[in-house]
Motif scaffolding. Structure first.
Motif, PDB file in Angstrom:
ATOM      1  N   ALA A 147       7.401 -10.093 -32.787  1.00  8.56           N
ATOM      2  CA  ALA A 147       7.905 -10.899 -31.675  1.00  8.56           C
ATOM      3  C   ALA A 147       7.623 -10.229 -30.334  1.00  8.56           C
ATOM      4  N   LEU A 148       7.786  -8.921 -30.286  1.00  9.27           N
ATOM      5  CA  LEU A 148       7.584  -8.206 -29.030  1.00  9.27           C
ATOM      6  C   LEU A 148       6.113  -8.196 -28.631  1.00  9.27           C
ATOM      7  N   GLU A 149       5.221  -7.976 -29.589  1.00  4.49           N
ATOM      8  CA  GLU A 149       3.802  -7.947 -29.240  1.00  4.49           C
ATOM      9  C   GLU A 149       3.313  -9.328 -28.815  1.00  4.49           C
ATOM     10  N   VAL A 150       3.866 -10.376 -29.403  1.00  3.27           N
ATOM     11  CA  VAL A 150       3.456 -11.731 -29.023  1.00  3.27           C
ATOM     12  C   VAL A 150       3.875 -12.049 -27.597  1.00  3.27           C
ATOM     13  N   VAL A 151       5.137 -11.798 -27.261  1.00  5.44           N
ATOM     14  CA  VAL A 151       5.596 -12.139 -25.919  1.00  5.44           C
ATOM     15  C   VAL A 151       4.917 -11.274 -24.867  1.00  5.44           C
ATOM     16  N   ARG A 152       4.619 -10.034 -25.199  1.00  9.80           N
ATOM     17  CA  ARG A 152       3.951  -9.163 -24.233  1.00  9.80           C
ATOM     18  C   ARG A 152       2.475  -9.515 -24.078  1.00  9.80           C
ATOM     19  N   SER A 153       1.825  -9.911 -25.146  1.00  7.41           N
ATOM     20  CA  SER A 153       0.395 -10.194 -25.086  1.00  7.41           C
ATOM     21  C   SER A 153       0.096 -11.580 -24.542  1.00  7.41           C
ATOM     22  N   THR A 154       0.940 -12.566 -24.881  1.00  4.69           N
ATOM     23  CA  THR A 154       0.663 -13.952 -24.492  1.00  4.69           C
ATOM     24  C   THR A 154       1.518 -14.455 -23.348  1.00  4.69           C
ATOM     25  N   GLY A 155       2.644 -13.765 -23.087  1.00  2.00           N
ATOM     26  CA  GLY A 155       3.549 -14.231 -22.044  1.00  2.00           C
ATOM     27  C   GLY A 155       4.432 -15.375 -22.495  1.00  2.00           C
TER      28      GLY A 155
END
Length: 315
Positions: A172-180
């Motif tokens: 979840a963290l990598e998705v929100v950080r990578s895609t916004g």
């Protein structure tokens, strides 16, 4: 899973059969028996361990004698050095299903990996590739730190996860950080599912738990004496990343501990049996609650010796 099987008798849609069940439930045998009861069929693997070529023994992958001349697809098709994601498997399964239909054969999906089945039928969130630098930074964080960051950056998703769920927190963290964009927004968008273009005949195997756990114990002990040690020895010799799915498969770590002299065979076998029972219990719970209510739940007595399998699957 939101799959609708109300179109089971819609002759305009190509037929697909699905046998979903926990490990050691006899689903592979049932798939072959079903295949032999119709004019032409192909059995397609939907088990996340049986996809790996390295795990013929420890995944209880069916051998030639068990296949009984029925074509089998996606069994042992991935090298252990390559992780087979749900998206990877679903793409291969779609091709196998289309090939079966082109040959006028019934595709019979068999397995107990819920994520694989759900991805194939309902599709997958179109999340763009994650920035490698973002992924590396997130995966290097202690779970407590990652969870605290997720609470700041995607509070809704953090609230839905246990603070120790390292895998889902990192994702979840990598998705929100990578895609916004929060992962839940992506997950609300699904693409690539086949449920709306097939007529699905599905059954869920729910055998007696005591019988199932006894089968798990018997099967793991049989695996141990049928080549599991040599299989794990060969895996270890490859020097693969210990985080790869093939290295985390049930029994691999227990056999590795035995080979390293960290425990005796009895202890390793008992640990592998316990891990198998735990996995079967998790599958059992998922299968009881997640598939659509209209999918028939079958006890062992319903399917073990049933001679009219075509009727059982409404074929």
């Amino acid at each position: 899973m939101n799959t609708d099987i109300s179109s089971n008798h819609d002759g305009q849609r190509p037929r697909v059969a699905l046998i979903a069940g926990p490990t050691a439930s006899g689903k592979s045998d049932l798939a072959v028996r079903l295949a032999q009861s119709v004019p032409r069929a192909v059995v397609i693997n939907a088990d996340s361990a049986q996809v790996y070529a390295d795990l013929a023994v420890l995944s209880a992958r069916p051998g030639p004698d068990e296949m009984r001349g029925v074509p089998h697809r996606l069994f042992g098709g991935w090298d252990g050095a390559q992780a087979c994601s749900a998206a990877d498997w679903a793409a291969a399964a779609r091709d196998a299903i289309d090939a079966a239909h082109a040959a006028d054969a019934l595709p019979i999906l068999v397995g107990g990996t819920g994520l694989y089945i759900r991805t194939l039928l309902d599709g997958i969130a179109p999340i763009p590739p994650i920035d490698p630098d973002v992924r590396a930074a997130v995966r290097a964080m202690p779970v407590a730190q990652a969870y605290a960051a997720l609470r700041r950056e995607d509070r809704a998703r953090a609230a839905a996860l246990a603070p120790a769920d390292a895998t889902r927190i990192a994702r979840a963290l990598e998705v929100v950080r990578s895609t916004g964009t929060p992962i839940t927004v992506w997950q609300a968008q699904r693409e690539g599912g086949i449920a709306d273009r097939i007529a699905l005949s599905a059954v869920v195997l729910m055998p007696d738990r005591d019988w199932l756990y006894q089968r798990c114990d018997q099967r793991f002990a049989a695996m141990w004496h049928a080549g599991a040690i040599d299989e794990v020895r060969a895996l270890l010799a490859r020097g693969l990343d210990p985080d790869l799915p093939v290295m985390r498969a049930i029994g691999v770590r227990d056999a590795a501990a035995f080979l390293a002299g960290e425990c005796d065979a009895a202890t390793a076998i008992a640990a592998g049996q316990q891990a198998t029972r735990n996995y079967a219990k998790r599958q059992y719970t998922w299968l009881r609650h997640q598939p659509p209510a209209q999918w028939p739940r079958l006890t062992h007595e319903n399917y073990a010796e049933n001679a009219n399998l075509a009727a059982l699957f409404q074929l």
